[in-house]
Scaffold this motif. Sequence first.
Motif, PDB file in Angstrom:
ATOM      1  N   VAL A   1       0.715  -6.834   7.552  1.00  0.00           N
ATOM      2  CA  VAL A   1       0.047  -6.345   6.339  1.00  0.00           C
ATOM      3  C   VAL A   1      -1.042  -5.333   6.687  1.00  0.00           C
ATOM      4  CG1 VAL A   1      -1.433  -6.984   4.396  1.00  0.00           C
ATOM      5  CG2 VAL A   1       0.562  -8.387   4.951  1.00  0.00           C
ATOM      6  N   ASN A   2      -1.882  -5.661   7.639  1.00  0.00           N
ATOM      7  CA  ASN A   2      -2.987  -4.770   8.004  1.00  0.00           C
ATOM      8  C   ASN A   2      -2.488  -3.442   8.546  1.00  0.00           C
ATOM      9  OD1 ASN A   2      -4.938  -6.651   7.256  1.00  0.00           O
ATOM     10  ND2 ASN A   2      -5.008  -7.584   9.301  1.00  0.00           N
ATOM     11  N   GLN A   3      -1.491  -3.496   9.439  1.00  0.00           N
ATOM     12  CA  GLN A   3      -0.977  -2.264  10.042  1.00  0.00           C
ATOM     13  C   GLN A   3      -0.312  -1.359   9.002  1.00  0.00           C
ATOM     14  OE1 GLN A   3      -2.769  -2.511  12.982  1.00  0.00           O
ATOM     15  NE2 GLN A   3      -1.058  -1.280  13.727  1.00  0.00           N
ATOM     16  N   ILE A   4       0.449  -1.963   8.100  1.00  0.00           N
ATOM     17  CA  ILE A   4       1.162  -1.168   7.090  1.00  0.00           C
ATOM     18  C   ILE A   4       0.195  -0.583   6.079  1.00  0.00           C
ATOM     19  CG2 ILE A   4       2.871  -1.282   5.228  1.00  0.00           C
ATOM     20  CD1 ILE A   4       4.245  -3.532   6.922  1.00  0.00           C
ATOM     21  N   LYS A   5      -0.816  -1.361   5.693  1.00  0.00           N
ATOM     22  CA  LYS A   5      -1.811  -0.838   4.746  1.00  0.00           C
ATOM     23  C   LYS A   5      -2.622   0.299   5.361  1.00  0.00           C
ATOM     24  CE  LYS A   5      -2.518  -4.712   1.575  1.00  0.00           C
ATOM     25  NZ  LYS A   5      -3.479  -5.720   1.049  1.00  0.00           N
ATOM     26  N   ASN A   6      -2.903   0.208   6.646  1.00  0.00           N
ATOM     27  CA  ASN A   6      -3.628   1.283   7.321  1.00  0.00           C
ATOM     28  C   ASN A   6      -2.824   2.576   7.320  1.00  0.00           C
ATOM     29  OD1 ASN A   6      -5.882  -0.257   7.893  1.00  0.00           O
ATOM     30  ND2 ASN A   6      -5.156  -0.891   9.914  1.00  0.00           N
ATOM     31  N   ARG A   7      -1.522   2.445   7.534  1.00  0.00           N
ATOM     32  CA  ARG A   7      -0.662   3.644   7.591  1.00  0.00           C
ATOM     33  C   ARG A   7      -0.267   4.132   6.196  1.00  0.00           C
ATOM     34  NH1 ARG A   7       2.080   6.120  11.736  1.00  0.00           N
ATOM     35  NH2 ARG A   7       3.780   7.487  11.087  1.00  0.00           N
ATOM     36  N   LEU A   8      -0.085   3.188   5.263  1.00  0.00           N
ATOM     37  CA  LEU A   8       0.368   3.532   3.910  1.00  0.00           C
ATOM     38  C   LEU A   8      -0.603   2.940   2.885  1.00  0.00           C
ATOM     39  CD1 LEU A   8       4.125   2.597   4.456  1.00  0.00           C
ATOM     40  CD2 LEU A   8       3.179   4.917   4.460  1.00  0.00           C
ATOM     41  N   PRO A   9      -1.822   3.482   2.788  1.00  0.00           N
ATOM     42  CA  PRO A   9      -2.857   2.890   1.932  1.00  0.00           C
ATOM     43  C   PRO A   9      -2.525   2.874   0.438  1.00  0.00           C
ATOM     44  CG  PRO A   9      -3.551   5.040   2.754  1.00  0.00           C
ATOM     45  CD  PRO A   9      -2.304   4.676   3.499  1.00  0.00           C
TER      46      PRO A   9
ATOM     47  N   ALA B   1       7.742 -13.659   4.753  1.00  0.00           N
ATOM     48  CA  ALA B   1       7.943 -12.229   5.004  1.00  0.00           C
ATOM     49  C   ALA B   1       6.878 -11.396   4.304  1.00  0.00           C
ATOM     50  CB  ALA B   1       9.336 -11.811   4.520  1.00  0.00           C
ATOM     51  N   VAL B   2       6.835 -10.128   4.681  1.00  0.00           N
ATOM     52  CA  VAL B   2       5.978  -9.145   4.020  1.00  0.00           C
ATOM     53  C   VAL B   2       6.881  -8.191   3.249  1.00  0.00           C
ATOM     54  CG1 VAL B   2       4.423  -7.191   4.389  1.00  0.00           C
ATOM     55  CG2 VAL B   2       4.130  -9.286   5.722  1.00  0.00           C
ATOM     56  N   THR B   3       6.547  -7.974   1.976  1.00  0.00           N
ATOM     57  CA  THR B   3       7.342  -7.081   1.140  1.00  0.00           C
ATOM     58  C   THR B   3       6.587  -5.787   0.903  1.00  0.00           C
ATOM     59  OG1 THR B   3       8.397  -8.945   0.006  1.00  0.00           O
ATOM     60  CG2 THR B   3       8.519  -6.802  -1.072  1.00  0.00           C
ATOM     61  N   VAL B   4       7.250  -4.662   1.170  1.00  0.00           N
ATOM     62  CA  VAL B   4       6.651  -3.340   0.989  1.00  0.00           C
ATOM     63  C   VAL B   4       7.431  -2.613  -0.107  1.00  0.00           C
ATOM     64  CG1 VAL B   4       5.977  -1.184   2.107  1.00  0.00           C
ATOM     65  CG2 VAL B   4       6.092  -3.308   3.449  1.00  0.00           C
ATOM     66  N   LYS B   5       6.724  -2.256  -1.186  1.00  0.00           N
ATOM     67  CA  LYS B   5       7.379  -1.579  -2.308  1.00  0.00           C
ATOM     68  C   LYS B   5       7.004  -0.101  -2.295  1.00  0.00           C
ATOM     69  CE  LYS B   5       8.254  -1.954  -7.266  1.00  0.00           C
ATOM     70  NZ  LYS B   5       7.984  -2.737  -8.504  1.00  0.00           N
ATOM     71  N   PHE B   6       7.990   0.744  -1.985  1.00  0.00           N
ATOM     72  CA  PHE B   6       7.761   2.184  -1.901  1.00  0.00           C
ATOM     73  C   PHE B   6       7.875   2.838  -3.278  1.00  0.00           C
ATOM     74  CE2 PHE B   6       8.966   1.029   2.400  1.00  0.00           C
ATOM     75  CZ  PHE B   6       8.099   1.791   3.175  1.00  0.00           C
ATOM     76  N   ARG B   7       7.248   3.975  -3.418  1.00  0.00           N
ATOM     77  CA  ARG B   7       7.303   4.696  -4.703  1.00  0.00           C
ATOM     78  C   ARG B   7       8.713   5.199  -5.001  1.00  0.00           C
ATOM     79  NH1 ARG B   7       2.237   8.719  -4.205  1.00  0.00           N
ATOM     80  NH2 ARG B   7       2.834   8.552  -2.012  1.00  0.00           N
ATOM     81  N   SER B   8       9.565   5.259  -3.998  1.00  0.00           N
ATOM     82  CA  SER B   8      10.957   5.669  -4.203  1.00  0.00           C
ATOM     83  C   SER B   8      11.750   4.609  -4.962  1.00  0.00           C
ATOM     84  CB  SER B   8      11.634   5.907  -2.840  1.00  0.00           C
ATOM     85  OG  SER B   8      11.658   4.692  -2.095  1.00  0.00           O
TER      86      SER B   8
END
Length: 303
Positions: free
Chosen positions: A115-123, A133-140
Amino acid sequence: MGSGGGWNVPTKSLSALLKDQAIQQQKENERAINDYLKSLLSELNNRDTEQVQRHLNTLQRAIEKEVDGTVDLLFGGSISKHTYAQGLSDVDMLVRINNSDLANAKPQDVLDYFVNQIKNRLPKTEVKKGDLAVTVKFRSGYEVQLLPSIKTATGYKIAKPSINEWSNVIKPKKFAEKLSKVNQSNGGKVIPMIKLFKSINDQFPKKNRLSGYHIESLAIEAFKNNQTFPKTVKEAIQKFCLHSRSAVLSPIKDSTGQSLHVDDYLGGKDSISRKRISINFRILEKKINNASSINEWKDILGK
């Protein structure tokens, strides 16, 4: 009246002619419904692989940035089993941690790191931490689920539900191979059926929805010893509902090693949750059997 004249006496009665007409109309309706289901499958199969890969490359770079060793991303879930449906399935990734600083960490610590690494790269991107798991929802519009796993001498382990411990060694390939075999032995109708059923399942109230893994497991059970193979995807859905209305009442053993059963979320045999979903299957089966038009199928599929 000339010698060549006379009446043309019909060879069939009016009731027989009407019956033939009804049969012909039914056949035309069946063809139209099956054509519609095929077109819907094309929509569900429409996955932008280049866009997904760009998202995955970004996530891998974010996770690897602060660790020694390697981190591999392996397609899991619906994509590895070819049951992915655009708009209905997440892109599930098994994050394999090999000889890195994370290898000795607890599952929740690994998830926090993700979570921390992804938020740092994709704020500006939505990132949610779950139990496993960690879920990442992209604008796409794509959602990527990252399921961490650690390498051991005998294989990979994932997090246990509700416990901050690693599971037994998992065998996701074993399940995918089993599903593929069942699909092939049924003329390739099982996996398309699963994709369409996911669309139906998505219309149910949340308390009546099945997990994707549970749907796939029920499909294996429904078709593994099938003597009458489905000619169409529609027939496969009917067969699946007929089987599942009773099969859902009992737990299904998990062949991957992730948990004891694939459907622990429904409780034990003949639980209230299982009985409720069994009734839901009976209602659905009746609707499907009575659906004789595309509009009725659109209603079932929520289109």
